[in-house]
Design an enzyme around this catalytic site. Structure first.
Site, mmCIF file in Angstrom:
data_model
loop_
_atom_site.group_PDB
_atom_site.id
_atom_site.type_symbol
_atom_site.label_atom_id
_atom_site.label_comp_id
_atom_site.label_asym_id
_atom_site.label_seq_id
_atom_site.Cartn_x
_atom_site.Cartn_y
_atom_site.Cartn_z
ATOM 1 N N HIS A 87 62.192 4.240 -0.121
ATOM 2 C CA HIS A 87 61.084 4.588 0.538
ATOM 3 C C HIS A 87 59.841 4.985 0.967
ATOM 4 O O HIS A 87 58.966 5.078 1.549
ATOM 5 C CB HIS A 87 61.730 6.071 0.886
ATOM 6 C CG HIS A 87 61.296 7.207 0.042
ATOM 7 N ND1 HIS A 87 62.069 7.478 -0.832
ATOM 8 C CD2 HIS A 87 60.448 8.672 0.469
ATOM 9 C CE1 HIS A 87 61.378 8.510 -1.763
ATOM 10 N NE2 HIS A 87 60.783 8.637 -0.676
HETATM 11 C C1 UD1 Z 1 57.468 12.464 1.956
HETATM 12 C C2 UD1 Z 1 57.023 12.702 1.184
HETATM 13 C C3 UD1 Z 1 57.832 12.217 -0.351
HETATM 14 C C4 UD1 Z 1 59.047 12.090 0.092
HETATM 15 C C5 UD1 Z 1 59.857 12.582 0.711
HETATM 16 C C6 UD1 Z 1 60.847 11.985 0.220
HETATM 17 C C7 UD1 Z 1 54.879 13.153 1.120
HETATM 18 C C8 UD1 Z 1 53.382 12.759 1.048
HETATM 19 N N1 UD1 Z 1 55.114 12.208 0.928
HETATM 20 O O1 UD1 Z 1 57.735 11.496 2.267
HETATM 21 O O2 UD1 Z 1 56.790 12.657 -1.830
HETATM 22 O O3 UD1 Z 1 59.327 11.987 -1.396
HETATM 23 O O4 UD1 Z 1 59.165 12.616 1.649
HETATM 24 O O5 UD1 Z 1 61.751 11.955 1.991
HETATM 25 O O6 UD1 Z 1 54.537 14.700 1.674
HETATM 26 N N2 UD1 Z 1 60.021 11.267 9.788
HETATM 27 C C9 UD1 Z 1 61.263 10.866 10.400
HETATM 28 N N3 UD1 Z 1 62.161 11.892 10.997
HETATM 29 C C10 UD1 Z 1 61.232 13.257 9.999
HETATM 30 C C11 UD1 Z 1 60.588 13.119 9.473
HETATM 31 C C12 UD1 Z 1 60.352 11.887 8.931
HETATM 32 O O7 UD1 Z 1 61.637 9.828 11.073
HETATM 33 O O8 UD1 Z 1 62.089 14.187 9.735
HETATM 34 C C13 UD1 Z 1 59.508 9.969 9.595
HETATM 35 C C14 UD1 Z 1 58.623 9.517 10.553
HETATM 36 O O9 UD1 Z 1 58.633 8.327 11.106
HETATM 37 C C15 UD1 Z 1 57.170 9.900 9.474
HETATM 38 C C16 UD1 Z 1 57.935 9.213 9.196
HETATM 39 O O10 UD1 Z 1 59.423 8.871 8.414
HETATM 40 O O11 UD1 Z 1 56.327 9.272 10.989
HETATM 41 C C17 UD1 Z 1 57.261 10.012 7.237
HETATM 42 O O12 UD1 Z 1 57.761 11.045 6.851
HETATM 43 P P1 UD1 Z 1 56.641 12.015 6.086
HETATM 44 O O13 UD1 Z 1 57.110 13.397 5.933
HETATM 45 O O14 UD1 Z 1 55.118 11.923 6.601
HETATM 46 O O15 UD1 Z 1 56.487 11.251 5.083
HETATM 47 P P2 UD1 Z 1 57.963 10.728 3.466
HETATM 48 O O16 UD1 Z 1 57.871 9.532 4.059
HETATM 49 O O17 UD1 Z 1 59.107 11.586 4.160
#
Ligand code: UD1
Length: 379
Positions: free
Chosen positions: A222
């Site tokens: 991821h």
């Molecule tokens: C975040 C953390 C990462 C961790 C990961 C665990 C940061 C910088 N990154 O990354 O260190 O390893 O979580 O999973 O904080 N999304 C959904 N549903 C949700 C949340 C997110 O679909 O409930 C999707 C959205 O498209 C979003 C993308 O995931 O834009 C990224 O979410 P984000 O919280 O920005 O970072 P992660 O990649 O989840």
């Protein structure tokens, strides 16, 4: 005398696994604890299922931050966390891990002026909340990783640095952090892992996928560096696909990975099971019976080490070196040839029986004891 007011922050999936044992260890007799869920992760499969399975109580406050660019998500976190500080007037804010919620809430707290001063073992009078960082000092050395920036900033502004492995303590000392601020407490992820192992129904999830113990591998990817760039992600998947021709592979997909993979037109030849993000207990069950795990996650490197399962980390750096020196992890990089040859070698070799120090299921108890020793007092 008032009880110390502690705000515990959790925002994203790996945070929930870390906060669960801490919430259980902070006794209501000694602390007034407020749990804040920032809402960085909001999908039930990344959030609610973890609260249910890890038996974390309902958050007292939910900030509904949601997704966004790093800048906008961090800005939103800063703005939404400040009213929490105004309302609770905490003596201490505890943050875990390295996600955007961690750094933003630590920053807001470290600059916040309380209405009333308090004293603790190191200072007679203080007007800002103390900040405690759980999992302090981990360093990948790669500043292109957003998490590395989050770790560096959080540590430099924290008053209490609670480290999970010896490299954390060494890194902080090398960066000039005062040794008296650093407390080696062990790894809270492992507290949750031990508890989960008691709860899982042996073989149930694995057989529900049509798999047999030791006859499959698990894949998770991821990191933006692995999945965001189409041709690099496709190369990575094609290398793993060759492995899937000899060993069945299960791939629980993070939402960002799911989105990226659907844009790629990847046509697998091997034997894959692409599944939605697994709940915590199911994922532990899946790792436990696997022959090998291929991942770019931080926490999974630690969990496989404690489960005694081979782990190949598909990254060029790790911030968790003890999983290599004292565990089952191998840092493989992302070159297809290197992945295939590491897999062939690993599958034939014995699994290390070494384990890192103080990964014993009692880290949260040590954290609670450390907070009690601060002797926070308000007249
Ligand atoms: C975040 C953390 C990462 C961790 C990961 C665990 C940061 C910088 N990154 O990354 O260190 O390893 O979580 O999973 O904080 N999304 C959904 N549903 C949700 C949340 C997110 O679909 O409930 C999707 C959205 O498209 C979003 C993308 O995931 O834009 C990224 O979410 P984000 O919280 O920005 O970072 P992660 O990649 O989840």
């Amino acid at each position: 005398m008032t009880k110390p007011r502690v705000v515990c922050v959790a925002g994203a999936r790996p945070n929930f696994v870390k906060i669960a044992p801490i919430m259980a260890a902070l006794s209501a007799d000694r602390f007034e604890v407020t749990l804040v869920h920032t809402g960085q992760h909001y999908d039930a499969k990344l959030s609610q299922v973890f609260f249910d399975e890890l038996e974390i109580r309902e958050p007292d406050m939910f900030l509904k931050v949601g997704s966004g660019s790093h800048a906008s998500q961090t800005a939103d976190l800063l703005e939404k966390f400040e009213p929490v500080l105004t309302k609770i007037q905490p003596h201490l804010v505890l943050v875990v891990g390295d996600v955007n919620s961690t750094v933003a809430c630590a920053m807001a707290a470290s600059k916040f002026k309380l209405n009333q001063s308090f004293s603790w073992s190191e200072e007679k009078s203080r007007t800002r909340p103390l900040v405690a960082h759980v999992e302090a000092g981990l360093r990948s050395g790669d500043r292109a990783m957003p998490e590395e920036i989050n770790r560096l900033i959080t540590d430099v502004i924290s008053d209490l640095l609670l480290t999970s492995e010896s490299s954390g303590t060494k890194n902080l000392i090398a960066e000039g952090i005062e040794p008296k601020k650093i407390h080696f407490v062990g790894n809270v992820m492992i507290d949750s892992l031990f508890k989960a192992q008691e709860k899982i129904v042996k073989g149930a999830f694995v057989s529900s996928l049509g798999l047999t113990s030791q006859k499959y591998g698990v894949v998770t990817l991821h990191r933006p560096s692995n999945v965001d760039e189409q041709s690099a992600f496709l190369d990575l998947l094609q290398a793993i696909d060759e492995i899937a021709e000899s060993l069945e592979l299960v791939f629980p997909m993070h939402p960002r990975t799911q989105k990226k993979i659907s844009e790629l037109g990847f046509k697998p030849r091997g034997n894959w099971h692409f599944i939605p993000p697994a709940g915590y207990l199911d994922f532990v069950a899946l790792m436990k019976d696997a022959k090998i795990v291929l991942t770019d996650s931080g926490g999974i490197q630690e969990e496989t080490t404690m489960l005694g399962v081979r782990c190949l980390t598909l990254r060029t750096t790790t911030e968790r070196p003890s999983t290599i020196t004292d565990g089952t992890n191998k840092l493989v990089g992302i070159a297809p040839a290197a992945i295939k040859s590491a897999f062939a070698k690993s599958i034939k070799s014995e699994v290390s029986e070494k384990r890192p120090k103080m990964w014993d299921g009692k880290a949260a108890i040590r954290i609670a004891a450390t907070l009690e020793n601060l002797k926070i007092q308000q007249p």
